[in-house]
Design an enzyme around this catalytic site. Structure first.
Site, PDB file in Angstrom:
ATOM      1  N   SER A  97     -14.626  -4.447   0.020  1.00 47.49           N
ATOM      2  CA  SER A  97     -13.303  -4.206   0.579  1.00 47.49           C
ATOM      3  C   SER A  97     -13.279  -4.502   2.085  1.00 47.49           C
ATOM      4  O   SER A  97     -13.550  -5.620   2.507  1.00 47.49           O
ATOM      5  CB  SER A  97     -12.877  -2.762   0.267  1.00 47.49           C
ATOM      6  OG  SER A  97     -11.496  -2.573   0.465  1.00 47.49           O
ATOM      7  N   ASP A 227      -7.523  -5.195  -9.627  1.00 51.75           N
ATOM      8  CA  ASP A 227      -7.685  -4.566  -8.318  1.00 51.75           C
ATOM      9  C   ASP A 227      -6.303  -4.239  -7.762  1.00 51.75           C
ATOM     10  O   ASP A 227      -5.523  -5.134  -7.452  1.00 51.75           O
ATOM     11  CB  ASP A 227      -8.428  -5.529  -7.378  1.00 51.75           C
ATOM     12  CG  ASP A 227      -8.887  -4.870  -6.092  1.00 51.75           C
ATOM     13  OD1 ASP A 227      -8.123  -4.050  -5.555  1.00 51.75           O
ATOM     14  OD2 ASP A 227      -9.988  -5.181  -5.617  1.00 51.75           O
ATOM     15  N   HIS A 256     -10.621  -2.009  -8.237  1.00 49.91           N
ATOM     16  CA  HIS A 256     -11.151  -2.190  -6.881  1.00 49.91           C
ATOM     17  C   HIS A 256     -12.519  -1.522  -6.733  1.00 49.91           C
ATOM     18  O   HIS A 256     -13.425  -2.083  -6.126  1.00 49.91           O
ATOM     19  CB  HIS A 256     -10.164  -1.595  -5.875  1.00 49.91           C
ATOM     20  CG  HIS A 256     -10.521  -1.848  -4.449  1.00 49.91           C
ATOM     21  ND1 HIS A 256     -10.561  -3.109  -3.897  1.00 49.91           N
ATOM     22  CD2 HIS A 256     -10.849  -0.992  -3.437  1.00 49.91           C
ATOM     23  CE1 HIS A 256     -10.893  -3.033  -2.623  1.00 49.91           C
ATOM     24  NE2 HIS A 256     -11.080  -1.768  -2.315  1.00 49.91           N
TER      25      HIS A 256
END
Length: 276
Positions: A97, A227, A256
């Site tokens: 991320s 995600d 995610h």
């Protein structure tokens, strides 16, 4: 605790497990978490003979809650300071991320010989926010909403994110882990509210296009199609096109937070890439 001190006096906490002469892997966590988010991967790769290292980004976890430096240039400089202090050579860097953005920004600037390969997972590059140059991005209103929720009640916000979209626990039939939710909240609340607030701009508005173009080491881009935090279509496929030596690995229906929900799927793929 193991820490390094950066040029501006910030203490960066890190973990460093394994033989010092083993192949190093450096893990970069997502927002608003800490090095603890990598427990599964660190144990997995430690058990396979690697040296595993993970740090808490400034303002996060056990690192100094600084009043400034919550942007990608400083994040990358902190990583460079850590690599210098530990004298890491040919290291593999893995980022999730926001941490994926940090990896890309650092690797594009790293001294020769410091980096061997990189992996970015559910990562924010090339750029998240919608603009004329990035029509498929998320409107700035989305990120303003995150900021507002954080200011209004950070503790509740940090329950809502992992309970819902982060791990896909809001999907019908999802196998919910209360432990993952609680650990996400614990890590988030360890960090500074100001750092978390300012980091939203860093992960959403930083344009990593030129960084991706500069990177010449092999990069594995891993992303789940479900995600809900970093939408697949505007991230992984676009990022891999900008890389000179990139490989895209797509995970149908994974969220995610797939590093935590599906480590049995993701970890072996990383291992195979490292052994290539």
């Amino acid at each position: 605790m193991s820490t390094i001190i950066t040029k501006d006096g910030t203490e960066i906490f890190y973990k460093d497990w394994g033989a010092r002469d083993a192949q190093p892997i450096v893990f970069h966590h997502g927002w608003p978490l800490s090095a603890d988010d990598w427990d599964n991967q660190m144990l997995f790769f430690l058990g396979r003979g690697f040296r595993v290292i993970a740090h808490d980004r400034r303002g996060h976890g056990r690192s100094t809650q600084t009043s400034s430096g919550h942007e990608m240039d400083t994040y990358a400089a902190d990583v460079a300071a850590l690599a210098e202090a530990l004298d890491l050579k040919n290291a593999f860097h893995v980022g999730h991320s926001t941490g994926g953005g940090e990896v890309v920004h650092y690797v594009a600037r790293a001294k020769p010989g410091r980096v061997g390969k990189a992996v970015i997972v559910g990562a924010v590059p090339p750029v998240m926010v919608k603009s004329d140059k990035n029509p498929g991005g998320l409107p700035i209103d989305v990120f303003d909403g995150l900021r507002s929720a954080l200011v209004a009640n950070r503790a509740q916000f940090f329950i809502d994110v992992p309970t819902g979209p982060f791990y896909g626990f809001n999907r019908p039939g999802a196998e919910v882990s209360q432990g993952l939710i609680d650990n996400w909240w614990r890590q988030g609340m360890m960090g500074g509210a100001n750092a978390h607030y300012e980091c939203i701009k860093a992960f959403s508005e930083t344009d990593f296009t030129e960084d991706l173009k500069k990177i010449d080491v092999p990069v594995l881009v891993m992303h789940g199609t479900d995600d809900q935090i970093v939408p697949y279509a505007d991230s992984a496929p676009l990022a891999v096109k900008l890389l000179s030596n990139g490989t895209l690995k797509t995970y149908e229906g994974l969220p995610h937070g797939m590093l935590s929900t599906h480590p049995d799927v993701v970890n072996p793929d990383m291992l195979a890439f490292f052994k290539e």
